[in-house]
Each structure stands twice: as C-alpha cells, then as structure tokens.
Design a protein around this motif. Structure first.
Motif, PDB file in Angstrom:
ATOM      1  N   UNK A   1       0.833  -1.215   0.000  1.00 36.77           N
ATOM      2  CA  UNK A   1       0.000   0.000   0.000  1.00 36.77           C
ATOM      3  C   UNK A   1       0.865   1.262   0.000  1.00 36.77           C
ATOM      4  N   UNK A   2       0.373   2.263  -0.651  1.00 36.57           N
ATOM      5  CA  UNK A   2       1.064   3.549  -0.719  1.00 36.57           C
ATOM      6  C   UNK A   2       1.003   4.246   0.643  1.00 36.57           C
ATOM      7  N   UNK A   3       2.179   4.612   1.151  1.00 35.02           N
ATOM      8  CA  UNK A   3       2.227   5.335   2.422  1.00 35.02           C
ATOM      9  C   UNK A   3       2.299   4.449   3.649  1.00 35.02           C
ATOM     10  N   UNK A   4       2.358   3.125   3.462  1.00 36.66           N
ATOM     11  CA  UNK A   4       2.441   2.188   4.591  1.00 36.66           C
ATOM     12  C   UNK A   4       3.648   1.274   4.393  1.00 36.66           C
ATOM     13  N   UNK A   5       4.395   1.047   5.446  1.00 36.51           N
ATOM     14  CA  UNK A   5       5.504   0.101   5.380  1.00 36.51           C
ATOM     15  C   UNK A   5       4.993  -1.274   5.787  1.00 36.51           C
ATOM     16  N   UNK A   6       4.194  -1.837   4.932  1.00 34.44           N
ATOM     17  CA  UNK A   6       3.543  -3.100   5.238  1.00 34.44           C
ATOM     18  C   UNK A   6       3.367  -3.906   3.954  1.00 34.44           C
ATOM     19  N   UNK A   7       3.402  -5.217   4.120  1.00 35.18           N
ATOM     20  CA  UNK A   7       3.170  -6.136   3.006  1.00 35.18           C
ATOM     21  C   UNK A   7       1.833  -6.828   3.237  1.00 35.18           C
ATOM     22  N   UNK A   8       1.004  -6.869   2.197  1.00 36.77           N
ATOM     23  CA  UNK A   8      -0.320  -7.483   2.314  1.00 36.77           C
ATOM     24  C   UNK A   8      -0.390  -8.688   1.382  1.00 36.77           C
ATOM     25  N   UNK A   9      -0.815  -9.828   1.933  1.00 34.07           N
ATOM     26  CA  UNK A   9      -0.974 -11.040   1.128  1.00 34.07           C
ATOM     27  C   UNK A   9      -2.463 -11.227   0.840  1.00 34.07           C
ATOM     28  N   UNK A  10      -2.785 -11.357  -0.430  1.00 30.96           N
ATOM     29  CA  UNK A  10      -4.176 -11.533  -0.853  1.00 30.96           C
ATOM     30  C   UNK A  10      -4.301 -12.782  -1.710  1.00 30.96           C
TER      31      UNK A  10
END
Length: 254
Positions: A206-215
C-alpha cells in the motif's frame, strides 16, 4: 372626341402588353441568369473551401503537433471540405492506441476539428520485454515514454506485447478488479502502490504504509475495501505492522 381618345389609348396599351410567349421567354432568361450566378457562387465556394487548418481537441497528456505528425495529417492539406476522408483520418489517429476519435467536424471555410478522448492509464505493467501502460479498457501502450507514474505498478501478469489489448484470462480478471476500484472506490485505488502477481497469491504494497499485504489470487473488490479499513486502524497504533495476511475471511496482522 373623348371616346375616340379613350379607344386610341386602349389600343396603345393593348399593343404594348406582353404576350404569354414573351413573358415565358423573359422568365427563362431570368432563371438562366440566376442559375448561372448560383453555379458560379458554388464553384467559387468549392474551390475556396479546402482544409488549411487542423485542430485536435480533448487532449490532456499528448501534444497535438506530435499526433498530427505521427498520423500524417499533412497529406489532407488542401483537400476539399466536401471530400474529407473521415474514416481514414480516424484510422490514422487511432493507430496510437491511447487515442479514441470521438468526432470529426468541418468548420467553414477551412478548419478540420478532430475531437479525441485519451484513454486513461489503469496501471503500469512490468514484463520481461519492458514496462507498459495498460489502459482502463485493456489496451497495451508501448510508448517509449511513460506518461503516468501515479498509478499501481504490477509485476507478474502475462501479456503478449505484440497484441493491442490484454488477452490473458487472469490478467483480464485482475484488470477488471482494479478498474472497479478506480471507478467506484478511487481513494482505495490510490492506496495501491505495487502488486506482485508472480506466485499463487498476490503481494500488495500500500502507498504510504511500510507493510506487506498477502491476498488471494482471485481477490474481489470488497476485499480491498475491507483492507482499507484495516490500514486506517493501523495508523493509530504505536507498534509497527510488517505484514497483513488477508487470504482468508479474517485478516492476520503481525
């Protein structure tokens, strides 16, 4: 004496009165001259009414002069406005897949007006053969210049760059989901910075977040809506979240 003068006047008037034959001849002469004037006027108009100027309207990104040169519109200079090959002009311009010709109009005496729509960029796609802009309706833009970087960046989708449009089934599916976000949930669409589609799952950044999302691979639009709500809650937390696993009904945040 008075009757004699009246009779003489009547005879004179009768003598001067035009016969029907004479009237018809005069009428034909008048019609001939009027017709000649009209024909002469039309000839002058036809000779003068030629394409000398071209305007391309509706552009936001591309340059009109570049499009005219690319489409070779100069070959239509001095063409009669009554003989403008609109289909050919449309085809010449739409060889640039970013452009869609909406209408072609003539403005007397010498102006050709071309109204176009620029296809919007849905996302950037990185493939083994380069980086391409994919439009809202699935066209593959192979320009050397990327005109819009402020869109999601996607890797791992299969396309054939020799095709005009995206044809791979999964690539079409994911494109449709992203288009739905852009159309109906634009603020969520703008959150997508990058999507990696190489494996069995999707990895989203996501833009602006230091996170990885698994979908999940065949993610649906409502999953992105739920994800946006989760990201908002993380903004107010002190601890830093590194990964969100959202392949299942409930998100696993760690």
């Amino acid at each position: 004496m008075k009757d004699f003068k009246d009779n003489k006047l009547r005879k004179k008037l009768k003598k001067n009165k035009l016969s029907d034959k004479q009237k018809n001849i005069i009428k034909k002469i008048i019609i001939f001259f009027v017709s000649a004037v009209i024909i002469l006027f039309l000839v002058v108009i036809i000779n003068k009414a030629r394409i000398l100027r071209v305007e391309i309207r509706g552009l936001e990104i591309l340059n009109a002069i570049d499009i005219m040169e690319e489409a070779g519109l100069s070959k239509y200079n001095n063409v009669s406005i009554f003989n403008v090959p609109k289909k050919e002009i449309k085809s010449d311009i739409e060889n640039n897949h970013r452009l869609q010709v909406e209408s072609i109009k003539i403005s007397f005496p010498d102006l050709l007006i071309i109204n176009v729509i620029e296809r919007g960029t849905l996302f950037l796609l990185e493939s083994s053969s380069g980086i391409y802009e994919i439009t809202d309706d699935g066209y593959i833009l192979k320009d050397n210049i990327i005109h819009n970087y402020d869109v999601p960046y996607i890797t791992g989708l299969s396309i054939n760059p020799t095709n005009k449009i995206v044809e791979n089934d999964y690539s079409k599916y994911l494109s449709s989901v992203i288009y739905d976000l852009k159309t109906n949930h634009n603020e969520i669409y703008n959150l997508i910075s990058e999507i990696n589609a190489y494996g069995d799952d999707l990895i989203l950044y996501p833009r602006g977040y230091q996170v990885q999302v698994i979908l999940e691979k065949y993610v649906k639009t409502d999953k992105f809506v739920d994800l946006a709500a989760i990201l908002k809650t993380l903004q107010n937390q002190d601890n830093q979240t590194h990964r969100i696993d959202f392949r299942f009904k409930e998100a696993i945040v760690n």
